[in-house]
Design a protein around this motif. Structure first.
Motif, PDB file in Angstrom:
ATOM      1  N   LEU A  76       3.038  16.502  -5.254  1.00 39.45           N
ATOM      2  CA  LEU A  76       2.250  16.714  -6.561  1.00 39.45           C
ATOM      3  C   LEU A  76       2.033  14.787  -5.856  1.00 39.45           C
ATOM      4  CD1 LEU A  76       2.892  18.358  -9.902  1.00 39.45           C
ATOM      5  CD2 LEU A  76       0.573  18.247  -8.085  1.00 39.45           C
ATOM      6  N   SER A  77       2.982  13.868  -6.573  1.00 37.72           N
ATOM      7  CA  SER A  77       3.097  12.399  -5.865  1.00 37.72           C
ATOM      8  C   SER A  77       2.302  11.979  -4.354  1.00 37.72           C
ATOM      9  CB  SER A  77       4.183  12.274  -5.996  1.00 37.72           C
ATOM     10  OG  SER A  77       4.599  12.150  -7.310  1.00 37.72           O
ATOM     11  N   TYR A  78       3.134  13.057  -3.644  1.00 37.77           N
ATOM     12  CA  TYR A  78       1.783  12.595  -2.006  1.00 37.77           C
ATOM     13  C   TYR A  78       0.649  12.758  -2.421  1.00 37.77           C
ATOM     14  CZ  TYR A  78       0.806  13.610   1.757  1.00 37.77           C
ATOM     15  OH  TYR A  78      -0.320  13.365   3.641  1.00 37.77           O
ATOM     16  N   GLU A  79      -0.214  13.963  -3.237  1.00 35.30           N
ATOM     17  CA  GLU A  79      -1.347  14.515  -3.105  1.00 35.30           C
ATOM     18  C   GLU A  79      -1.995  13.189  -3.980  1.00 35.30           C
ATOM     19  OE1 GLU A  79      -3.354  16.369  -1.222  1.00 35.30           O
ATOM     20  OE2 GLU A  79      -1.130  17.358  -0.468  1.00 35.30           O
ATOM     21  N   LYS A 112      -5.252   7.988  -3.685  1.00 36.94           N
ATOM     22  CA  LYS A 112      -5.268   6.360  -4.339  1.00 36.94           C
ATOM     23  C   LYS A 112      -5.307   5.900  -3.097  1.00 36.94           C
ATOM     24  CE  LYS A 112      -3.589   6.900  -8.787  1.00 36.94           C
ATOM     25  NZ  LYS A 112      -2.127   5.615  -9.385  1.00 36.94           N
ATOM     26  N   LYS A 113      -5.599   6.470  -1.458  1.00 38.56           N
ATOM     27  CA  LYS A 113      -5.189   5.389  -0.283  1.00 38.56           C
ATOM     28  C   LYS A 113      -4.370   5.246  -0.129  1.00 38.56           C
ATOM     29  CE  LYS A 113     -10.408   5.791   0.532  1.00 38.56           C
ATOM     30  NZ  LYS A 113     -11.130   4.718   0.979  1.00 38.56           N
ATOM     31  N   LEU A 114      -3.257   6.028  -0.250  1.00 35.57           N
ATOM     32  CA  LEU A 114      -1.454   4.594  -0.256  1.00 35.57           C
ATOM     33  C   LEU A 114      -0.754   6.077   0.482  1.00 35.57           C
ATOM     34  CD1 LEU A 114      -1.187   3.656  -4.292  1.00 35.57           C
ATOM     35  CD2 LEU A 114      -1.991   2.106  -2.179  1.00 35.57           C
ATOM     36  N   LYS A 115       0.038   5.361   1.242  1.00 37.48           N
ATOM     37  CA  LYS A 115       1.657   6.543   1.237  1.00 37.48           C
ATOM     38  C   LYS A 115       2.515   6.228   0.495  1.00 37.48           C
ATOM     39  CE  LYS A 115       1.329   4.170   6.144  1.00 37.48           C
ATOM     40  NZ  LYS A 115       1.767   2.979   7.253  1.00 37.48           N
ATOM     41  N   TYR A 116       3.321   7.439   0.367  1.00 34.37           N
ATOM     42  CA  TYR A 116       3.530   7.740  -0.565  1.00 34.37           C
ATOM     43  C   TYR A 116       5.517   8.035   0.264  1.00 34.37           C
ATOM     44  CZ  TYR A 116       6.861  10.451  -4.078  1.00 34.37           C
ATOM     45  OH  TYR A 116       7.091  10.645  -5.344  1.00 34.37           O
ATOM     46  N   THR A 117       6.349   7.050  -0.568  1.00 33.86           N
ATOM     47  CA  THR A 117       7.842   7.183  -0.761  1.00 33.86           C
ATOM     48  C   THR A 117       8.779   7.257  -1.605  1.00 33.86           C
ATOM     49  OG1 THR A 117       8.302   4.800  -1.183  1.00 33.86           O
ATOM     50  CG2 THR A 117       7.637   5.338   0.852  1.00 33.86           C
ATOM     51  N   VAL A 162       6.375  13.056   3.787  1.00 26.08           N
ATOM     52  CA  VAL A 162       6.254  12.126   2.662  1.00 26.08           C
ATOM     53  C   VAL A 162       8.053  11.123   3.697  1.00 26.08           C
ATOM     54  CG1 VAL A 162       8.244  11.534   0.464  1.00 26.08           C
ATOM     55  CG2 VAL A 162       6.314  13.092   1.352  1.00 26.08           C
ATOM     56  N   GLN A 163       8.037   9.713   2.955  1.00 21.98           N
ATOM     57  CA  GLN A 163       9.212   9.165   3.192  1.00 21.98           C
ATOM     58  C   GLN A 163      10.300   9.014   2.360  1.00 21.98           C
ATOM     59  OE1 GLN A 163       9.214   7.538   6.824  1.00 21.98           O
ATOM     60  NE2 GLN A 163      11.515   7.047   5.717  1.00 21.98           N
ATOM     61  N   LYS A 168       0.751  -1.365  -0.188  1.00 30.00           N
ATOM     62  CA  LYS A 168      -0.231   0.236   0.007  1.00 30.00           C
ATOM     63  C   LYS A 168       0.811   1.161  -0.654  1.00 30.00           C
ATOM     64  CE  LYS A 168      -4.073  -2.773   0.335  1.00 30.00           C
ATOM     65  NZ  LYS A 168      -4.479  -2.726  -0.801  1.00 30.00           N
ATOM     66  N   TYR A 169       1.780   1.530  -0.827  1.00 32.78           N
ATOM     67  CA  TYR A 169       2.928   2.456  -1.032  1.00 32.78           C
ATOM     68  C   TYR A 169       2.694   1.958  -2.660  1.00 32.78           C
ATOM     69  CZ  TYR A 169       5.068   2.854   3.981  1.00 32.78           C
ATOM     70  OH  TYR A 169       4.920   2.828   5.239  1.00 32.78           O
ATOM     71  N   LEU A 170       3.033   3.820  -2.507  1.00 34.03           N
ATOM     72  CA  LEU A 170       2.977   4.350  -4.021  1.00 34.03           C
ATOM     73  C   LEU A 170       4.478   4.822  -3.448  1.00 34.03           C
ATOM     74  CD1 LEU A 170       2.754   5.618  -7.394  1.00 34.03           C
ATOM     75  CD2 LEU A 170       2.488   7.528  -5.967  1.00 34.03           C
TER      76      LEU A 170
END
Length: 238
Positions: A96-99, A104-109, A138-139, A26-28
């Motif tokens: 933009l990628s974080y948003e 998409k209900k994903l976390k972002y790294t 953001v991670q 569940k990560y982008l």
């Protein structure tokens, strides 16, 4: 020296196989690839070992395509020519990628050093903050061979996870890192041992989400491509 580059629409990508694995958790995940080591005349991998340079993943997968190599060199020249503009561009993309991940209900790294080893924690935006401080939700994840980045005196942002990479010529630094909380990534030829250098070994090929790893472990990576036939100390045999 003056560096020229063509305007770049997008800096980050998510096409690598390991990045796609993040979706299962569940990560982008996105990654920045620049032309590595001294390609283009400037070394951006300060402590890269000779074997590391020879085995660099820069030419794996889509990296074999000329168009991809030209793009990575162009991005490198962009960074060298106007670091502030490059950082601002990168900051906008990250936001933009974080948003997008959020929708998409994903976390972002994001991994900033896909094929480089630059101390992004030291580079400041116009507001005086680095990319991690300016994007606290953001991670950030990276591997490094620059041991002094992990010194106690250097304050690494909480949302920036660094893993030290073992090579054929940095055992002394590896021993120093073993005394810290930081993890060490080691490449093994055939199978992963249960322990290495007195630490538990975990499977680092499951994903590239290094911030989810427990502390004080060795991140085991299996040799791939040209690395399988390397016997110069970079790949470990057990």
């Amino acid at each position: 020296m003056k560096y020229t580059y063509k305007p770049q629409k997008k800096l980050l990508g998510s096409s690598s196989y390991k990045m796609k694995k993040s979706g299962k958790f569940k990560y982008l995940s996105e990654i920045l690839h620049l032309a590595p080591s001294n390609i283009g005349g400037v070394n951006i991998c300060a402590n890269a070992s000779p074997v590391c340079i020879d085995l660099c993943l820069n030419t794996s997968g889509r990296g074999q395509m000329n168009i991809v190599q030209k793009s990575r060199l162009n991005k490198k020249y962009y960074f060298l020519a106007d670091r502030q503009k490059f950082l601002n561009h990168l900051d906008r993309e990250i936001k933009l990628s974080y948003e997008r991940a959020k929708r998409k209900k994903l976390k972002y790294t994001v991994r900033l050093n896909g094929t480089s080893d630059l101390p992004f924690e030291r580079y400041k935006l116009e507001n005086g903050l680095n990319l991690m401080e300016n994007n606290p939700n953001v991670q950030f994840i990276d591997y490094t061979k620059i041991s002094n980045r992990l010194d106690k005196k250097n304050k690494i942002p909480k949302n920036y996870n660094l893993t030290y990479s073992q090579a054929e010529n940095n055992l002394d630094n590896v021993k120093k890192i073993l005394k810290t909380k930081y993890n060490i990534a080691t490449v093994f030829r055939n199978k992963l041992p249960k322990k290495w250098l007195g630490r538990k070994v975990i499977d680092g090929d499951v994903s590239d989400l290094r911030h989810l790893d427990p502390k004080k472990v060795v991140v085991g990576l299996r040799a791939k491509g040209k690395a399988i036939k390397n016997f110069n100390g970079f790949v470990q045999d057990v």
